[in-house]
Design an enzyme around this catalytic site. Structure first.
Site, PDB file in Angstrom:
ATOM      1  N   TYR A 137      -5.381  -1.772  -8.539  1.00 49.63           N
ATOM      2  CA  TYR A 137      -5.120  -3.132  -9.017  1.00 49.63           C
ATOM      3  C   TYR A 137      -6.096  -3.547 -10.110  1.00 49.63           C
ATOM      4  CZ  TYR A 137      -1.762  -4.703  -5.448  1.00 49.63           C
ATOM      5  OH  TYR A 137      -0.651  -4.893  -4.672  1.00 49.63           O
ATOM      6  N   LYS A 179      -4.400   8.749   1.161  1.00 50.03           N
ATOM      7  CA  LYS A 179      -3.566   9.845   0.643  1.00 50.03           C
ATOM      8  C   LYS A 179      -4.533  10.945   0.204  1.00 50.03           C
ATOM      9  CE  LYS A 179       0.469  11.582  -0.582  1.00 50.03           C
ATOM     10  NZ  LYS A 179       1.538  11.953   0.384  1.00 50.03           N
ATOM     11  N   ASP A 210       2.042   8.097   3.933  1.00 46.92           N
ATOM     12  CA  ASP A 210       3.489   8.270   4.152  1.00 46.92           C
ATOM     13  C   ASP A 210       3.790   8.354   5.646  1.00 46.92           C
ATOM     14  OD1 ASP A 210       2.063  10.663   4.020  1.00 46.92           O
ATOM     15  OD2 ASP A 210       3.605  11.778   2.938  1.00 46.92           O
ATOM     16  N   ASP A 234      -1.010  -3.524   0.611  1.00 47.84           N
ATOM     17  CA  ASP A 234       0.035  -4.428   0.129  1.00 47.84           C
ATOM     18  C   ASP A 234       1.385  -3.980   0.673  1.00 47.84           C
ATOM     19  OD1 ASP A 234       1.333  -6.406  -1.480  1.00 47.84           O
ATOM     20  OD2 ASP A 234       1.867  -4.820  -2.895  1.00 47.84           O
ATOM     21  N   ASP A 238       3.847  -5.693   4.153  1.00 42.55           N
ATOM     22  CA  ASP A 238       5.227  -6.200   4.106  1.00 42.55           C
ATOM     23  C   ASP A 238       6.099  -5.453   5.121  1.00 42.55           C
ATOM     24  OD1 ASP A 238       4.547  -7.855   1.855  1.00 42.55           O
ATOM     25  OD2 ASP A 238       6.588  -7.614   1.070  1.00 42.55           O
TER      26      ASP A 238
END
Ligand code: NAD
Ligand code: IPM
Ligand code: MN
Length: 340
Positions: A137, A179, A210, A234, A238
């Site tokens: 970001y 990751k 994942d 983020d 959700d």
């Protein structure tokens, strides 16, 4: 008396912030509330999503209550045009809010409102601890006509301090999500989190992002604290919201150094598709207000009272449209105030 800066922002923002301020005033006698334009509304008024004046006002407050920013009016692929989201990122960075806490606890009354089966989600009580001021970001961005880059950077210090927050919050275990099979930043992340875990009495496990996305819907009650970097946090939050039945249920707290003002906001966005209709679910906004009471003002009793009022209203059948019902924003607010 505590001073709260409120930022309604865009879309459904003003619609859900107004009743939340009412709740705050009901719970904290004499609370001082100072509203400022922010996000797209600030671009329209001042050409920038976050003015220096508003950032200073936030720095001077005891806590900041934000609804949501963004909308199609300001959506652009032009790298030089101002975006509402820059205001949010500037505020997080400007206030040093590196720790984003996103609690995911399905209310019993909503166990059947989730698209996931009740027997899968029952007993889920997890916390996403998202690093909020680093990673992809905030790295350098470049753009030419034919290519673009976003640099992802993490320092040892940035990983250490967010890992400490995660271990401080954990009861059963910390699941660090990365990751590390591909990203160098994730390998540093994994190494540093492992070091922080030494000497803690809470166990640490590592999960690739994942797999974590899959486990979150397959075995959500298995998680306690999910510790992860900015971008993964983020996305996973959700996804986790649907365990509670709707993105309209998930609150968040963004915290920095002890004593500095925190920022409290729902996880969802400005929902342009339903803005202006008075039908947005205000409960994530109310629950964010509860987090402000707890973490921002140290008012645990009032925080609990508000959370119980939300639970009770849902128990008594309150359902906005996102939860499969017909209640308007105003009716939802009335139901919570009555329960309070
Ligand atoms: P969104 O969260 O705004 O909406 C996604 C879907 O969820 C929509 O169908 C929306 O109607 C629904 N929804 C969200 N909140 C709801 C609520 N309280 N009650 C009922 N339904 C609700 O995500 P998006 O559509 O991808 O983004 C819209 C804008 O919001 C974008 O500009 C984005 O950048 C911005 N955004 C802002 C924040 C923030 O301010 N913290 C967070 C996320 C997205
Ligand atoms: C969130 C939002 C923001 C983020 C956007 C609006 C910049 O999606 O708070 O989850 O990506 O952090
Ligand atoms: Mn998001």
């Amino acid at each position: 008396m505590p001073k709260i800066v409120t930022l309604p922002g865009d879309g459904i923002g003003p619609e859900i912030l107004e009743p939340a301020v009412g709740v705050l005033q009901r719970l904290v006698d004499g609370v001082e509330v100072e509203e400022h334009v922010f996000g797209g509304a600030s671009i329209d008024a001042h050409g920038t999503a976050l003015t220096d004046e508003v950032l200073d006002a936030c720095k001077g407050a005891d806590a900041v209550l934000l609804a949501a920013v963004g909308g199609p009016k300001w959506d652009t692929t032009d790298p030089n045009a101002p975006r509402p989201e820059q205001g949010l990122l500037g505020l997080r960075k400007g206030l040093g809010l590196f720790a984003n806490l996103r609690p995911v606890r399905p209310v019993p009354a909503l166990l059947d409102a989730s698209p996931l089966r009740r027997d899968r989600i029952e007993g889920t009580d997890l916390l996403v601890v998202r690093e909020l001021t680093g990673g992809i970001y905030f790295g350098e961005k470049t753009r030419t006509a034919d290519s673009a880059t976003d640099v992802c950077t993490y320092s040892r210090e940035e990983v250490t301090r967010i890992a400490e927050v995660a271990f401080g919050a954990a009861r059963r275990k910390v699941t660090s999500v990365d990751k590390a099979n591909v990203l160098e930043t994730s390998r540093l992340w994994r190494e540093v989190v492992g070091e922080v875990a030494q000497g803690k009495d809470v166990p640490l496990e590592h999960l690739l992002v994942d797999n974590a996305a899959m486990q979150l819907v397959a075995n959500p009650s298995d998680f306690d604290v999910i510790l992860t970097e900015n971008m993964f946090g983020d996305i996973l939050s959700d996804e986790a919201a649907m365990i509670t039945g709707s993105i309209g249920m998930l609150p968040s707290a963004s915290l920095g150094q002890e004593g500095d003002p925190g920022l409290f906001e729902p996880v969802h966005g400005s929902a342009p598709d339903i803005a202006g209709q008075g039908i947005a679910n205000p409960l994530a906004m109310f629950l964010s207000t509860a987090l402000l009471l707890r973490h921002g003002l140290g008012r645990e009793d009032e925080a609990r009272a508000l959370e119980s009022a939300v639970d009770k209203a849902l128990d008594q059948g309150l359902r906005t449209r996102d939860l499969g019902g017909t209640a308007s924003t105003a009716e939802a607010a009335d139901a919570v105030l009555a329960a309070l």
